[in-house]
Motif scaffolding. Structure first.
Motif, PDB file in Angstrom:
ATOM      1  N   GLU A 103      39.016 -65.941  20.111  1.00  0.00           N
ATOM      2  CA  GLU A 103      40.035 -66.702  20.825  1.00  0.00           C
ATOM      3  C   GLU A 103      41.118 -67.229  19.882  1.00  0.00           C
ATOM      4  O   GLU A 103      42.248 -67.472  20.305  1.00  0.00           O
ATOM      5  CB  GLU A 103      39.396 -67.872  21.580  1.00  0.00           C
ATOM      6  N   PHE A 104      40.782 -67.389  18.609  1.00  0.00           N
ATOM      7  CA  PHE A 104      41.782 -67.807  17.627  1.00  0.00           C
ATOM      8  C   PHE A 104      42.717 -66.653  17.271  1.00  0.00           C
ATOM      9  O   PHE A 104      43.933 -66.842  17.131  1.00  0.00           O
ATOM     10  CB  PHE A 104      41.086 -68.319  16.362  1.00  0.00           C
ATOM     11  N   LEU A 105      42.163 -65.446  17.133  1.00  0.00           N
ATOM     12  CA  LEU A 105      42.958 -64.301  16.704  1.00  0.00           C
ATOM     13  C   LEU A 105      43.768 -63.680  17.834  1.00  0.00           C
ATOM     14  O   LEU A 105      44.876 -63.189  17.610  1.00  0.00           O
ATOM     15  CB  LEU A 105      42.042 -63.223  16.104  1.00  0.00           C
ATOM     16  N   ARG A 106      43.221 -63.704  19.041  1.00  0.00           N
ATOM     17  CA  ARG A 106      43.860 -62.986  20.146  1.00  0.00           C
ATOM     18  C   ARG A 106      45.284 -63.430  20.440  1.00  0.00           C
ATOM     19  O   ARG A 106      46.166 -62.589  20.671  1.00  0.00           O
ATOM     20  CB  ARG A 106      43.018 -63.097  21.415  1.00  0.00           C
ATOM     21  N   PRO A 107      45.615 -64.729  20.426  1.00  0.00           N
ATOM     22  CA  PRO A 107      46.997 -65.125  20.779  1.00  0.00           C
ATOM     23  C   PRO A 107      48.039 -64.765  19.720  1.00  0.00           C
ATOM     24  O   PRO A 107      49.238 -64.869  19.992  1.00  0.00           O
ATOM     25  CB  PRO A 107      46.899 -66.648  20.944  1.00  0.00           C
ATOM     26  N   ILE A 108      47.615 -64.375  18.515  1.00  0.00           N
ATOM     27  CA  ILE A 108      48.579 -64.079  17.455  1.00  0.00           C
ATOM     28  C   ILE A 108      49.264 -62.748  17.762  1.00  0.00           C
ATOM     29  O   ILE A 108      48.604 -61.705  17.799  1.00  0.00           O
ATOM     30  CB  ILE A 108      47.890 -64.000  16.086  1.00  0.00           C
ATOM     31  N   PRO A 109      50.568 -62.727  18.004  1.00  0.00           N
ATOM     32  CA  PRO A 109      51.250 -61.466  18.316  1.00  0.00           C
ATOM     33  C   PRO A 109      51.257 -60.526  17.112  1.00  0.00           C
ATOM     34  O   PRO A 109      51.452 -60.963  15.973  1.00  0.00           O
ATOM     35  CB  PRO A 109      52.678 -61.904  18.682  1.00  0.00           C
ATOM     36  N   SER A 110      51.062 -59.245  17.376  1.00  0.00           N
ATOM     37  CA  SER A 110      51.087 -58.262  16.295  1.00  0.00           C
ATOM     38  C   SER A 110      52.448 -58.240  15.604  1.00  0.00           C
ATOM     39  O   SER A 110      52.535 -58.050  14.385  1.00  0.00           O
ATOM     40  CB  SER A 110      50.770 -56.872  16.849  1.00  0.00           C
ATOM     41  N   VAL A 111      53.511 -58.449  16.377  1.00  0.00           N
ATOM     42  CA  VAL A 111      54.863 -58.415  15.815  1.00  0.00           C
ATOM     43  C   VAL A 111      55.049 -59.521  14.785  1.00  0.00           C
ATOM     44  O   VAL A 111      55.754 -59.345  13.787  1.00  0.00           O
ATOM     45  CB  VAL A 111      55.909 -58.532  16.937  1.00  0.00           C
ATOM     46  N   ALA A 112      54.392 -60.665  14.998  1.00  0.00           N
ATOM     47  CA  ALA A 112      54.515 -61.768  14.051  1.00  0.00           C
ATOM     48  C   ALA A 112      53.865 -61.449  12.716  1.00  0.00           C
ATOM     49  O   ALA A 112      54.184 -62.075  11.693  1.00  0.00           O
ATOM     50  CB  ALA A 112      53.888 -63.034  14.649  1.00  0.00           C
ATOM     51  N   LEU A 113      52.968 -60.478  12.703  1.00  0.00           N
ATOM     52  CA  LEU A 113      52.266 -60.107  11.472  1.00  0.00           C
ATOM     53  C   LEU A 113      52.990 -59.017  10.689  1.00  0.00           C
ATOM     54  O   LEU A 113      52.561 -58.659   9.588  1.00  0.00           O
ATOM     55  CB  LEU A 113      50.853 -59.621  11.811  1.00  0.00           C
ATOM     56  N   ILE A 114      54.087 -58.488  11.236  1.00  0.00           N
ATOM     57  CA  ILE A 114      54.784 -57.373  10.580  1.00  0.00           C
ATOM     58  C   ILE A 114      55.264 -57.728   9.173  1.00  0.00           C
ATOM     59  O   ILE A 114      54.990 -56.979   8.228  1.00  0.00           O
ATOM     60  CB  ILE A 114      55.953 -56.872  11.458  1.00  0.00           C
ATOM     61  N   PRO A 115      55.954 -58.859   8.967  1.00  0.00           N
ATOM     62  CA  PRO A 115      56.406 -59.166   7.594  1.00  0.00           C
ATOM     63  C   PRO A 115      55.253 -59.267   6.597  1.00  0.00           C
ATOM     64  O   PRO A 115      55.347 -58.767   5.473  1.00  0.00           O
ATOM     65  CB  PRO A 115      57.131 -60.507   7.760  1.00  0.00           C
ATOM     66  N   LEU A 116      54.159 -59.904   7.018  1.00  0.00           N
ATOM     67  CA  LEU A 116      53.004 -60.041   6.132  1.00  0.00           C
ATOM     68  C   LEU A 116      52.384 -58.683   5.832  1.00  0.00           C
ATOM     69  O   LEU A 116      52.034 -58.386   4.680  1.00  0.00           O
ATOM     70  CB  LEU A 116      51.965 -60.967   6.777  1.00  0.00           C
ATOM     71  N   ALA A 117      52.252 -57.844   6.867  1.00  0.00           N
ATOM     72  CA  ALA A 117      51.664 -56.521   6.676  1.00  0.00           C
ATOM     73  C   ALA A 117      52.524 -55.659   5.760  1.00  0.00           C
ATOM     74  O   ALA A 117      52.012 -54.919   4.912  1.00  0.00           O
ATOM     75  CB  ALA A 117      51.476 -55.835   8.030  1.00  0.00           C
ATOM     76  N   LEU A 118      53.849 -55.752   5.912  1.00  0.00           N
ATOM     77  CA  LEU A 118      54.750 -54.979   5.052  1.00  0.00           C
ATOM     78  C   LEU A 118      54.652 -55.441   3.610  1.00  0.00           C
ATOM     79  O   LEU A 118      54.736 -54.632   2.677  1.00  0.00           O
ATOM     80  CB  LEU A 118      56.195 -55.112   5.555  1.00  0.00           C
ATOM     81  N   LEU A 119      54.453 -56.734   3.430  1.00  0.00           N
ATOM     82  CA  LEU A 119      54.342 -57.284   2.076  1.00  0.00           C
ATOM     83  C   LEU A 119      53.051 -56.825   1.404  1.00  0.00           C
ATOM     84  O   LEU A 119      53.025 -56.555   0.197  1.00  0.00           O
ATOM     85  CB  LEU A 119      54.387 -58.816   2.141  1.00  0.00           C
ATOM     86  N   ILE A 120      51.986 -56.698   2.196  1.00  0.00           N
ATOM     87  CA  ILE A 120      50.676 -56.352   1.626  1.00  0.00           C
ATOM     88  C   ILE A 120      50.490 -54.845   1.488  1.00  0.00           C
ATOM     89  O   ILE A 120      50.035 -54.350   0.454  1.00  0.00           O
ATOM     90  CB  ILE A 120      49.548 -56.948   2.502  1.00  0.00           C
ATOM     91  N   THR A 121      50.840 -54.099   2.528  1.00  0.00           N
ATOM     92  CA  THR A 121      50.519 -52.659   2.554  1.00  0.00           C
ATOM     93  C   THR A 121      51.731 -51.749   2.414  1.00  0.00           C
ATOM     94  O   THR A 121      51.571 -50.530   2.335  1.00  0.00           O
ATOM     95  CB  THR A 121      49.777 -52.306   3.858  1.00  0.00           C
ATOM     96  N   GLY A 122      52.954 -52.300   2.428  1.00  0.00           N
ATOM     97  CA  GLY A 122      54.135 -51.457   2.285  1.00  0.00           C
ATOM     98  C   GLY A 122      54.614 -50.909   3.617  1.00  0.00           C
ATOM     99  O   GLY A 122      54.218 -51.377   4.684  1.00  0.00           O
ATOM    100  N   THR A 123      55.461 -49.883   3.544  1.00  0.00           N
ATOM    101  CA  THR A 123      56.116 -49.355   4.740  1.00  0.00           C
ATOM    102  C   THR A 123      55.537 -48.024   5.213  1.00  0.00           C
ATOM    103  O   THR A 123      56.172 -47.319   5.975  1.00  0.00           O
ATOM    104  CB  THR A 123      57.624 -49.169   4.473  1.00  0.00           C
ATOM    105  N   GLY A 124      54.363 -47.666   4.764  1.00  0.00           N
ATOM    106  CA  GLY A 124      53.756 -46.397   5.170  1.00  0.00           C
ATOM    107  C   GLY A 124      53.264 -46.428   6.600  1.00  0.00           C
ATOM    108  O   GLY A 124      53.251 -47.474   7.259  1.00  0.00           O
ATOM    109  N   PRO A 125      52.837 -45.267   7.098  1.00  0.00           N
ATOM    110  CA  PRO A 125      52.336 -45.192   8.481  1.00  0.00           C
ATOM    111  C   PRO A 125      51.079 -46.020   8.702  1.00  0.00           C
ATOM    112  O   PRO A 125      50.789 -46.415   9.834  1.00  0.00           O
ATOM    113  CB  PRO A 125      52.067 -43.694   8.674  1.00  0.00           C
ATOM    114  N   ASP A 126      50.312 -46.292   7.632  1.00  0.00           N
ATOM    115  CA  ASP A 126      49.101 -47.096   7.787  1.00  0.00           C
ATOM    116  C   ASP A 126      49.416 -48.480   8.333  1.00  0.00           C
ATOM    117  O   ASP A 126      48.619 -49.051   9.089  1.00  0.00           O
ATOM    118  CB  ASP A 126      48.373 -47.238   6.448  1.00  0.00           C
ATOM    119  N   THR A 127      50.566 -49.017   7.965  1.00  0.00           N
ATOM    120  CA  THR A 127      50.932 -50.366   8.391  1.00  0.00           C
ATOM    121  C   THR A 127      51.131 -50.435   9.898  1.00  0.00           C
ATOM    122  O   THR A 127      50.575 -51.303  10.573  1.00  0.00           O
ATOM    123  CB  THR A 127      52.214 -50.819   7.670  1.00  0.00           C
TER     124      THR A 127
END
Length: 236
Positions: A76-100
Motif C-alpha cells: 500500500e505504500f508503494l502502489r500510490p507512487i506513480p511510475s512517471v515520478a520515478l523516471i528521473p531517479l531511474a535515469l540517474l541510476i540505470t541510464g537511458t537504455g531500454p532496461d529503464t
C-alpha cells in the motif's frame, strides 16, 4: 476546428486535414516504424514480466492471510507512487537504455494484475477448496487447479488495464530520456522547435490507436475465453 477558427494558434494545433495525411505517411516511414516497434516491444516485454511477478504474488497474498498482513503495508505504500515520478531517479541510476523504460513499465503494470488476482481469491468459493482438500489435494495443487482458473477472468481484466499503463509509462520514459529509441523519442524530436507539430500529433494519435487496439483485442479475448463471466475486477 479550434485552429481553423483562430481560437488556438495553428502552429501548436494542426487541423485533422494535415494530421491524418501525416499519420498515413508515417506508416510508410521505416524510421518511424522502427520507433513504434521499439515502443510496442518494450510494452509487451514489461507486461509479460509484470504478469510473471504479479500473478504468483497475488496467489500468495490472497491465499495466506499471514503473508498478506505482513506485506500489505509495503504494498500500500508503494502502489500510490506513480511510475512517471520515478523516471528521473531511474535515469540517474540505470541510464537511458531500454532496461529503464521496461523496469518502470513493469512497476506501473504490476498493481492492477496483483490486486485483481488477490480480489479473485477473496471471491473463491470456500466449498470448492474444502472439497479439493478432502480428496487429498495439496496447497499448491489447490492454487494451480482451483484458485488460478477461478481467478483467470480477473487476471485478464488486470492485464487489459496494465497494458495501457505500461504503454503510457514507456512513451513517457522515452520522452524524458531522449536517448531511448521509441515513439516518445520520435515525438520529442518532432516537437523540437515546434516546426513539426503535425508529426507530434500524428505520433500521439498512433500511440492512442495502439492502446485502443490492444484493449479491444484483450477484451475480445476475455469474452471468447470467459463468456460465462462478464469483464469485471478491481481497478487498481
Amino acid at each position: 476546428m479550434a485552429s481553423q477558427t483562430g481560437l488556438v494558434p495553428g502552429l501548436y494545433l494542426r487541423p485533422p486535414s494535415e494530421v491524418l495525411p501525416t499519420m498515413v505517411g508515417l506508416l510508410g516511414d521505416e524510421t518511424f516504424l522502427r520507433a513504434l516497434l521499439a515502443t510496442v516491444l518494450a510494452t509487451v516485454i514489461a507486461l509479460g514480466i509484470a504478469i510473471l511477478i504479479a500473478v504468483p504474488s497475488g496467489l500468495l497474498l490472497g491465499s495466506i492471510p499471514l503473508v498478506r498482513r505482513a506485506c500489505m503495508t509495503v504494498v500500500e505504500f508503494l502502489r500510490p507512487i506513480p511510475s512517471v515520478a520515478l523516471i528521473p531517479l531511474a535515469l540517474l541510476i540505470t541510464g537511458t537504455g531500454p532496461d529503464t523504460k521496461i523496469a518502470l513499465a513493469v512497476y506501473g503494470a504490476l498493481w492492477p494484475i496483483l490486486f485483481n488476482t488477490m480480489y479473485a481469491l477473496d471471491e473463491l468459493d470456500p466449498l470448492h477448496v474444502e472439497t479439493a482438500r478432502a480428496f487429498g489435494t495439496g496447497r499448491v495443487a489447490v492454487l494451480t487447479r482451483i484458485a488460478l482458473p477461478s481467478a483467470a477472468p480477473f487476471v485478464l481484466t488486470g492485464v487489459r488495464l496494465s497494458f495501457a499503463i505500461a504503454l503510457a509509462v514507456v512513451v513517457s520514459t522515452e520522452l524524458f530520456a531522449g536517448g531511448t529509441k521509441g515513439l516518445g523519442q520520435f515525438i520529442m524530436e518532432a516537437n523540437s522547435g515546434g516546426a513539426h507539430m503535425d508529426q507530434v500529433l500524428a505520433g500521439t494519435v498512433l500511440a492512442g490507436l495502439v492502446g485502443y487496439a490492444a484493449n479491444a483485442g484483450l477484451e475480445r479475448l476475455h469474452t471468447k475465453l470467459f463468456s460465462w463471466n462478464a469483464p469485471r475486477g478491481a481497478d487498481a
